[in-house]
Design a protein around this motif. Structure first.
Motif, PDB file in Angstrom:
ATOM      1  N   ARG A  52     -30.014  20.559  -8.950  1.00  0.00           N
ATOM      2  CA  ARG A  52     -28.871  19.670  -9.127  1.00  0.00           C
ATOM      3  C   ARG A  52     -28.532  18.965  -7.821  1.00  0.00           C
ATOM      4  O   ARG A  52     -28.238  17.756  -7.813  1.00  0.00           O
ATOM      5  N   MET A  53     -28.570  19.687  -6.719  1.00  0.00           N
ATOM      6  CA  MET A  53     -28.274  19.069  -5.433  1.00  0.00           C
ATOM      7  C   MET A  53     -29.310  18.004  -5.083  1.00  0.00           C
ATOM      8  O   MET A  53     -28.970  16.950  -4.527  1.00  0.00           O
TER       9      MET A  53
ATOM     10  N   ARG B 234     -30.998  16.182  -7.289  1.00  0.00           N
ATOM     11  CA  ARG B 234     -30.721  15.008  -8.122  1.00  0.00           C
ATOM     12  C   ARG B 234     -29.522  14.228  -7.590  1.00  0.00           C
ATOM     13  O   ARG B 234     -29.533  12.988  -7.566  1.00  0.00           O
ATOM     14  N   GLU B 235     -28.492  14.937  -7.164  1.00  0.00           N
ATOM     15  CA  GLU B 235     -27.326  14.248  -6.602  1.00  0.00           C
ATOM     16  C   GLU B 235     -27.694  13.473  -5.344  1.00  0.00           C
ATOM     17  O   GLU B 235     -27.219  12.346  -5.138  1.00  0.00           O
TER      18      GLU B 235
ATOM     19  N   ARG C 278     -27.263   9.488  -4.905  1.00  0.00           N
ATOM     20  CA  ARG C 278     -26.496   8.920  -3.807  1.00  0.00           C
ATOM     21  C   ARG C 278     -27.347   7.988  -2.945  1.00  0.00           C
ATOM     22  O   ARG C 278     -26.867   6.965  -2.442  1.00  0.00           O
TER      23      ARG C 278
END
Length: 268
Positions: free
Chosen positions: A181-182, A184-185, A189
């Motif tokens: 998840r990190m 993908r974030e 960004r």
């Protein structure tokens, strides 16, 4: 006559002797030899309904009644369900256990209490109401089945499930999911930052182009056309401002002729 009497007496004696002999040979019936009464069951109906089987109540496993103690790196939850399909019973039992794990981790309980009390003479009126709401909204990953038991009573399957959820660094699946998840974030960004840079660059280029265009307009000589006003009986009419020399020459020649007529039309 004597001979006849003797013969009759002898016959009578012999008859009596025979009768007494038969009576002595008769044996009284004993309980063992008494007649037995046997009940004959009626024949079964060829189309009789099948007899319902007696339901057996299954006994819950010990770990369902007494859960294993939780530790710093793992927690437990149990679930049970019934169904006519064994797989459906297992799925429902596991879902019930997973719901309990989510409630343990993310539950939020709110309580609202209303109380009313009044005295009217010798009568006391009291009203008490309490509403409790429990909400759980979270994500569960890494739950492991450590034990289960299935029983069947002839009609329904009853399944018991014991789940274990590692917590913290022990939950490798949750750790990998958080890392994904990190990542993908970070990618999202990064793309957003690139779009912002492109937007700012396009804005700067447009600002430079507008400045160049304004400078070119200031440096380029502009043709100035004086308006042509023609006097008429109803007043002055301002003719169309144009910078076409040929058109202006023809218009001036036409206006210089005697009895020239100027027409004005408004289009809407």
């Amino acid at each position: 006559m004597l001979i006849k009497r003797l013969s009759i007496v002898a016959v009578a004696v012999s008859l009596v002797a025979c009768a007494s002999t038969q009576k002595a040979e008769t044996v009284a019936p004993t309980p063992a030899t008494a007649a037995r009464v046997v009940e004959i069951a009626p024949p079964a109906h060829p189309y009789a309904l099948p007899q319902a089987q007696a339901r057996v109540i299954p006994q819950a496993p010990a770990w369902f009644v007494n859960l294993p103690p939780d530790t710093a790196d793992m927690t437990f939850a149990v679930g049970t369900a019934t169904s006519t399909d064994e797989q459906m019973a297992y799925d429902k039992a596991r879902m019930a256990a997973e719901r309990k794990l989510v409630e343990q981790m993310y539950s939020r309980i709110t309580t609202q209490t209303n109380s009313y009390k009044a005295d009217r003479g010798s009568v006391t009126i009291e009203n008490y109401q309490q509403v409790t709401r429990k909400n759980a909204n979270g994500e569960l990953s890494g739950a492991q089945r450590v034990d289960s038991r299935a029983t069947h009573d002839g009609q329904y399957y009853k399944v018991y499930v014991l789940l274990r959820l590692p917590t913290g660094a022990s939950n490798t699946m949750q750790t990998r999911r958080d890392q994904s998840r990190m990542q993908r974030e970070a990618e999202i960004r990064g793309r957003a930052a690139e779009r912002d840079m492109d937007t700012n660059e396009s804005r700067d280029q447009k600002r430079e182009q507008d400045a160049d265009s304004a400078l070119e307009r200031r440096l380029t000589p502009q043709s100035r056309v004086a308006p042509v006003i023609v006097p008429t009986t109803s007043g002055e009419i301002k003719l169309l401002d144009v910078d076409n020399a040929e058109y202006r020459q023809k218009r001036d020649e036409a206006l210089a002729k005697p009895n020239a007529v100027v027409g004005q039309t408004t289009l809407r």
